[in-house]
Design a protein around this motif. Sequence first.
Motif, PDB file in Angstrom:
ATOM      1  N   ASN A 115     -14.666  36.758  63.340  1.00 49.72           N
ATOM      2  CA  ASN A 115     -14.544  37.313  64.687  1.00 49.72           C
ATOM      3  C   ASN A 115     -13.101  37.660  65.011  1.00 49.72           C
ATOM      4  OD1 ASN A 115     -16.898  37.637  66.461  1.00 49.72           O
ATOM      5  ND2 ASN A 115     -17.345  35.519  65.926  1.00 49.72           N
ATOM      6  N   GLY A 116     -12.181  36.800  64.603  1.00 47.78           N
ATOM      7  CA  GLY A 116     -10.776  37.083  64.871  1.00 47.78           C
ATOM      8  C   GLY A 116     -10.286  38.337  64.173  1.00 47.78           C
ATOM      9  N   LEU A 117     -10.636  38.468  62.892  1.00 42.96           N
ATOM     10  CA  LEU A 117     -10.223  39.654  62.136  1.00 42.96           C
ATOM     11  C   LEU A 117     -10.844  40.921  62.723  1.00 42.96           C
ATOM     12  CD1 LEU A 117     -10.510  38.231  58.502  1.00 42.96           C
ATOM     13  CD2 LEU A 117      -8.420  38.649  59.802  1.00 42.96           C
ATOM     14  N   ALA A 118     -12.134  40.833  63.096  1.00 40.04           N
ATOM     15  CA  ALA A 118     -12.813  42.013  63.644  1.00 40.04           C
ATOM     16  C   ALA A 118     -12.196  42.442  64.969  1.00 40.04           C
ATOM     17  CB  ALA A 118     -14.302  41.718  63.809  1.00 40.04           C
ATOM     18  N   ASN A 119     -11.837  41.474  65.796  1.00 39.38           N
ATOM     19  CA  ASN A 119     -11.275  41.816  67.101  1.00 39.38           C
ATOM     20  C   ASN A 119      -9.873  42.397  66.995  1.00 39.38           C
ATOM     21  OD1 ASN A 119     -13.378  41.222  68.905  1.00 39.38           O
ATOM     22  ND2 ASN A 119     -12.982  39.036  68.719  1.00 39.38           N
ATOM     23  N   VAL A 120      -9.141  42.043  65.914  1.00 44.27           N
ATOM     24  CA  VAL A 120      -7.840  42.673  65.704  1.00 44.27           C
ATOM     25  C   VAL A 120      -8.006  44.187  65.629  1.00 44.27           C
ATOM     26  CG1 VAL A 120      -5.978  42.991  64.039  1.00 44.27           C
ATOM     27  CG2 VAL A 120      -6.754  40.694  64.599  1.00 44.27           C
ATOM     28  N   VAL A 121      -9.065  44.623  64.954  1.00 43.54           N
ATOM     29  CA  VAL A 121      -9.332  46.057  64.815  1.00 43.54           C
ATOM     30  C   VAL A 121     -10.012  46.615  66.058  1.00 43.54           C
ATOM     31  CG1 VAL A 121     -10.500  47.807  63.425  1.00 43.54           C
ATOM     32  CG2 VAL A 121      -9.515  45.786  62.314  1.00 43.54           C
ATOM     33  N   ALA A 122     -11.072  45.922  66.505  1.00 42.04           N
ATOM     34  CA  ALA A 122     -11.897  46.471  67.581  1.00 42.04           C
ATOM     35  C   ALA A 122     -11.155  46.546  68.907  1.00 42.04           C
ATOM     36  CB  ALA A 122     -13.161  45.626  67.728  1.00 42.04           C
ATOM     37  N   ASN A 123     -10.253  45.619  69.142  1.00 38.88           N
ATOM     38  CA  ASN A 123      -9.544  45.632  70.427  1.00 38.88           C
ATOM     39  C   ASN A 123      -8.512  46.749  70.527  1.00 38.88           C
ATOM     40  OD1 ASN A 123     -10.972  43.503  71.496  1.00 38.88           O
ATOM     41  ND2 ASN A 123      -9.492  41.955  70.873  1.00 38.88           N
ATOM     42  N   THR A 124      -8.276  47.460  69.430  1.00 41.44           N
ATOM     43  CA  THR A 124      -7.388  48.626  69.523  1.00 41.44           C
ATOM     44  C   THR A 124      -8.000  49.739  70.369  1.00 41.44           C
ATOM     45  OG1 THR A 124      -8.295  49.581  67.478  1.00 41.44           O
ATOM     46  CG2 THR A 124      -6.371  48.135  67.265  1.00 41.44           C
ATOM     47  N   THR A 125      -9.315  49.634  70.654  1.00 42.41           N
ATOM     48  CA  THR A 125      -9.932  50.629  71.546  1.00 42.41           C
ATOM     49  C   THR A 125      -9.269  50.619  72.913  1.00 42.41           C
ATOM     50  OG1 THR A 125     -11.599  48.999  72.194  1.00 42.41           O
ATOM     51  CG2 THR A 125     -12.165  50.495  70.389  1.00 42.41           C
ATOM     52  N   GLY A 126      -8.670  49.492  73.266  1.00 46.22           N
ATOM     53  CA  GLY A 126      -7.949  49.438  74.531  1.00 46.22           C
ATOM     54  C   GLY A 126      -6.686  50.270  74.535  1.00 46.22           C
ATOM     55  N   PHE A 127      -6.221  50.688  73.329  1.00 40.93           N
ATOM     56  CA  PHE A 127      -5.047  51.569  73.232  1.00 40.93           C
ATOM     57  C   PHE A 127      -5.466  53.037  73.099  1.00 40.93           C
ATOM     58  CE2 PHE A 127      -3.643  47.531  71.192  1.00 40.93           C
ATOM     59  CZ  PHE A 127      -2.784  47.134  72.197  1.00 40.93           C
ATOM     60  N   TRP A 128      -6.286  53.313  72.046  1.00 40.67           N
ATOM     61  CA  TRP A 128      -6.580  54.729  71.807  1.00 40.67           C
ATOM     62  C   TRP A 128      -7.677  55.273  72.717  1.00 40.67           C
ATOM     63  CZ3 TRP A 128     -11.603  55.251  70.105  1.00 40.67           C
ATOM     64  CH2 TRP A 128     -12.174  54.211  69.355  1.00 40.67           C
ATOM     65  N   GLY A 129      -8.466  54.400  73.334  1.00 39.88           N
ATOM     66  CA  GLY A 129      -9.469  54.883  74.289  1.00 39.88           C
ATOM     67  C   GLY A 129      -8.831  55.567  75.486  1.00 39.88           C
TER      68      GLY A 129
END
Length: 713
Positions: free
Chosen positions: A618-632
Amino acid sequence: RFAQPFLAKLTWTTNWLLYPQGFILFVVSFLVVRQSVSENFMIRKSILILKRYLPVLVGQMASELAQAALRQRDSCNDQEINNECLVVCDGEFFDCTKNCENSECSRKCIDELDVCENSCPCGADCPTGCSDCPEHPLCADECEDAQLNNNDYKICLNEAIYELSDVFILVIPYKFDESYLQSGDGSSQISATINASDNYYADNAAHALVNGKLHIFGGESDRTKIARLDDCTLNELTVRLNEQRSSGHAALSIEDGEKVLICFGDSDDIRKTCEIFDGLTTVSTFSADWTHYYGGLGLYKNKPASVGCYSENHQKAETLFPTGWTALPNHPKRISEHSLVGLENQSMLLIGGSDYGIGGASQTGIWQLKDENWNQIGDLLQASFQGSAIYIGRSIYYFGYNSRAIQRLDFNETEDLQNVELIGNQPGDFYWPALLWSFCVYDTPAEHPRITNEELSLLPKCELQSRKKQSIPFRAIFQSKEIWAFVLAQIGTNYQFFMVTTLFPQLMKNLLGLDGSLAGLISGLSILVHILAILILAVVCDKLAAKIGLLKIRKYFIILGFFVMPLTLALAHKDIIGCNGNAAFWALTFTTTMMGFQAVSVKSNPNDLAPTFAGIINGLANVVANTTGFWGPAIAGIFFDRFGHSQISYNYLFLIGIFINYFTGIAFITMFSVEEQAWSKQNQDIELKDELLEISERNKKSSSNADSRKETF
């Protein structure tokens, strides 16, 4: 237009869907992106698709649930075996579909699944259960050679063997330096160290639990003191008793252990008075009608009761109602210095004591007050008075004073007395000792000091998890397609959450003309609904998984969350909700509710794939997935700079959101799994093998004498 290269892959993708009807929802992505961006295409196409094809998917789910209901009809008595069988069928189906490369193969797997489910006890071929198909492997007689074949029997037997030996009672007599621990089976008696300001601090004090903490009240050393046992030290509290109670008083936990009733004493009207302590303050309450010096306190029908009196030598019994004390039937003897214990069946036991009708002779009687009648139901093995009793499990442990005998009274499930056993003797003439149920706690069953090597070999692997730091198989994690499917799904769910929490409030304010504070309130309430939806859908998912299989229900949730939910964005169109705040709230709420299907199907997946490493994944996945808060927001800014906060900007952004959800949804449904991965199991096996060897060696070296038990405690 940009979806055309993927069209050839759509037919192959449907092989991973549960039923062909799911293909309809994939076609949606192609139909939508083929249209030009206009004011009305989202409304016309999305609403039409939802209206026509969503009932198909819902109908298929309803059909599955109807079949599950048929399997559970009253005529079948083997539903638990049926559930086990369906799990096996689902596993075989999953293994079958993994190797399929065309629709014909998938259809064959589905047919084999139907045959397997029909052959299960309670299935179509065995409607009444094992009686219709006794030859089924799961219908074997579990009572035959139960000690070898029946795991439930083994567990029950082990619990019966070790239940009493795992009970430890902390005994605090009037002399603190002689405190000890008594095992429930009588196998050990270990000295214990309790600290207090005076060695005779608890002399003639009453004791009871308040919020799980042992408290003592009054006594010879200080007649109004209240002290609490913290760890191994008695700490005196600033709050005091309202009356001086030096001896003959009693204390009883009431109101589910949140308060204590303290009553009676050794002189004058104090022998009738009562007060209540709640952990912070003491408040006086109703005085009894009769004196009950050494009459004790116990629960009868869940209400405090007292019997007899040492100084008055009467037989009176009474119970405390919210309006005051009420008379109970007199005891047959002029009894006092006994112990009172309330049972769960609403009756009360009177154990031992002194009969001052015959000169204060020590008693063996075990009396029961039940349905307003006194009856003697048994005898102690040795007569005793001024003892203390404690009820643990289905046994009462009585610590006598003059006899020194420690006796255990065993009861069955209906609380009928079955046996009285002498399990030891007190090390001294200790009257009214304070008793506290203590128990030994171990991180795993394997660490229990009395476990045998044979039992160690039978323990499930999940119960032998090492406390040592485990190595993390990063290489296997990054090479797993199931993990990458989960990462992509996380990106889709996080981007959707970004759209709802940031774009919708702007849309309502800038396009629909709603007040900014109202838009914020609607957005916040919709997120609250989203949280509630996740909680409810998680329970629903578990319930349905037990009926139609985890793999099936997860695929249904993926379809609803990734392919149906994005279409609900059309409900936020200005031509539908206009400038109506209520309509905006319900449109947004419907979308966030549907997002719950995404969260339930995705967030729990690491626990399926690798339970031990779910947090790491979950931690590794959120490192990637939470970038949506930047490029979104960056993507949104491009369209707002070019078209402003117009309908066309939001159309583009919602189209991008639909595409991201469909793309990540396709990747997830084609590659996800609900089975623990081989690399996760292998890593655990290596760690557990080392753990077993280490524990086995440690158990061989460990001693079973009293000193080692004390150290373990």
